[in-house]
Design an enzyme around this catalytic site. Structure first.
Site, PDB file in Angstrom:
ATOM      1  N   GLY A 127       0.850  -1.192   0.000  1.00 43.78           N
ATOM      2  CA  GLY A 127       0.000   0.000   0.000  1.00 43.78           C
ATOM      3  C   GLY A 127       0.881   1.235   0.000  1.00 43.78           C
TER       4      GLY A 127
ATOM      5  N   GLY B 225       2.457   5.461   4.450  1.00 43.46           N
ATOM      6  CA  GLY B 225       1.533   5.993   5.456  1.00 43.46           C
ATOM      7  C   GLY B 225       0.193   5.284   5.504  1.00 43.46           C
ATOM      8  CB  ALA B 226      -1.281   2.564   3.484  1.00 42.30           C
TER       9      ALA B 226
ATOM     10  CB  SER C   6       5.783  -4.156  -2.888  1.00 44.40           C
ATOM     11  OG  SER C   6       4.760  -4.332  -1.945  1.00 44.40           O
TER      12      SER C   6
HETATM   13  P1  ADP Z   1       3.255   2.543   6.225  1.00 40.38           P
HETATM   14  O1  ADP Z   1       4.042   1.445   6.886  1.00 40.38           O
HETATM   15  O2  ADP Z   1       2.136   2.009   5.354  1.00 40.38           O
HETATM   16  O3  ADP Z   1       4.100   3.548   5.518  1.00 40.38           O
HETATM   17  P2  ADP Z   1       2.828   3.443   8.903  1.00 40.38           P
HETATM   18  O4  ADP Z   1       2.342   2.218   9.593  1.00 40.38           O
HETATM   19  O5  ADP Z   1       4.273   3.836   9.076  1.00 40.38           O
HETATM   20  O6  ADP Z   1       2.460   3.334   7.357  1.00 40.38           O
HETATM   21  O7  ADP Z   1       1.949   4.708   9.319  1.00 40.38           O
HETATM   22  C1  ADP Z   1       0.543   4.646   9.393  1.00 40.38           C
HETATM   23  C2  ADP Z   1       0.033   5.768  10.315  1.00 40.38           C
HETATM   24  O8  ADP Z   1      -1.385   5.750  10.303  1.00 40.38           O
HETATM   25  C3  ADP Z   1       0.489   5.593  11.763  1.00 40.38           C
HETATM   26  O9  ADP Z   1       0.799   6.855  12.290  1.00 40.38           O
HETATM   27  C4  ADP Z   1      -0.769   5.010  12.426  1.00 40.38           C
HETATM   28  O10 ADP Z   1      -0.835   5.336  13.795  1.00 40.38           O
HETATM   29  C5  ADP Z   1      -1.885   5.703  11.635  1.00 40.38           C
HETATM   30  N1  ADP Z   1      -3.153   4.952  11.646  1.00 40.38           N
HETATM   31  C6  ADP Z   1      -4.358   5.464  11.951  1.00 40.38           C
HETATM   32  N2  ADP Z   1      -5.341   4.524  11.879  1.00 40.38           N
HETATM   33  C7  ADP Z   1      -4.718   3.377  11.530  1.00 40.38           C
HETATM   34  C8  ADP Z   1      -5.186   2.054  11.315  1.00 40.38           C
HETATM   35  N3  ADP Z   1      -6.473   1.718  11.453  1.00 40.38           N
HETATM   36  N4  ADP Z   1      -4.278   1.116  10.950  1.00 40.38           N
HETATM   37  C9  ADP Z   1      -2.972   1.447  10.792  1.00 40.38           C
HETATM   38  N5  ADP Z   1      -2.468   2.681  10.995  1.00 40.38           N
HETATM   39  C10 ADP Z   1      -3.333   3.647  11.369  1.00 40.38           C
END
Ligand code: ADP
Length: 202
Positions: A32, A35-36, A106
């Protein structure tokens, strides 16, 4: 590849290691936008599995780029090589009988599909963390979207580089308006219903 190499057969195979572990191995591949929520959900899933006494390991995009893939950037070729190497590491960990939690943007469908093909049938569980670009950009956890919009990062997925969503992911989660725990439960339930981990009432 050298012509002078031959496969060494081990005396112990994955199924025997899984039997010792008491559960199957699998690669759960979170994909994804930045920030997903991939890393957040993968980490919490690993914590829940560990609490249940299951054997796990996490592979995370940024961590891998500090080590194994520190020589790679974000060009198309480097992204392909990054995912190929991660696929090979995941394959080894799967062979060790582990539940592997992989969190990588990815963006290319072909690269993810190549990892799926590399692994034994049924051992690649693709989880599309399908949070919208708008929601990811509003979070901007690492400040990268602001930099990409300002032109300070080139080729940023979702802004000026494509993200190819999975067409047949085993699970699709939109995190917007959901708690992390609710998302974790969706993954855990999938692993239970596929008989990868034992059922546990909550
Ligand atoms: P990625 O690894 O996809 O780049 P991260 O996990 O680093 O994303 O960041 C996702 C952000 O979104 C975090 O700050 C997290 O606290 C926030 N967030 C809010 N709601 C959710 C949720 N339901 N699931 C996952 N993350 C969430």
């Amino acid at each position: 590849m050298s012509e002078n190499i031959q496969r060494q057969e081990y005396l112990v195979n994955r199924v025997e290691r899984e039997t010792n572990n008491g559960h199957r191995g699998v690669v759960v591949w979170f994909t994804g936008l930045s920030g997903a929520g991939k890393s957040t959900i993968a980490a919490a899933v690993e914590q829940e599995l560990t609490k249940r006494g299951l054997h796990t390991y996490s592979l995370d995009g940024d961590n891998i780029r500090f080590g194994l893939c520190q020589d790679l950037g974000f060009s198309a070729n480097d992204r392909a090589e990054n995912i190929r190497r991660i696929g090979e590491v995941a394959a080894l960990m799967l062979d060790a009988g582990l539940i592997v939690l992989s969190a990588f943007i990815s963006p290319a469908r072909a690269h993810r599909d190549a990892v799926r093909k590399r692994l034994p049938e049924g051992c690649f569980i693709e989880v599309h963390v399908a949070t919208s670009l708008e929601a990811c950009e509003a979070r901007d956890v690492k400040g990268l979207y602001a930099k990409a919009r300002a032109g300070e990062i080139k080729g940023f997925t979702g802004i000026d580089d494509p993200y190819e969503a999975p067409e047949n992911a085993e699970l699709c989660i939109d995190t917007a308006g959901k708690t992390v725990d609710a998302c974790v439960q969706e993954v855990i339930r999938l692993l239970e219903t596929r008989n990868i981990i034992p059922f546990q009432l909550r």
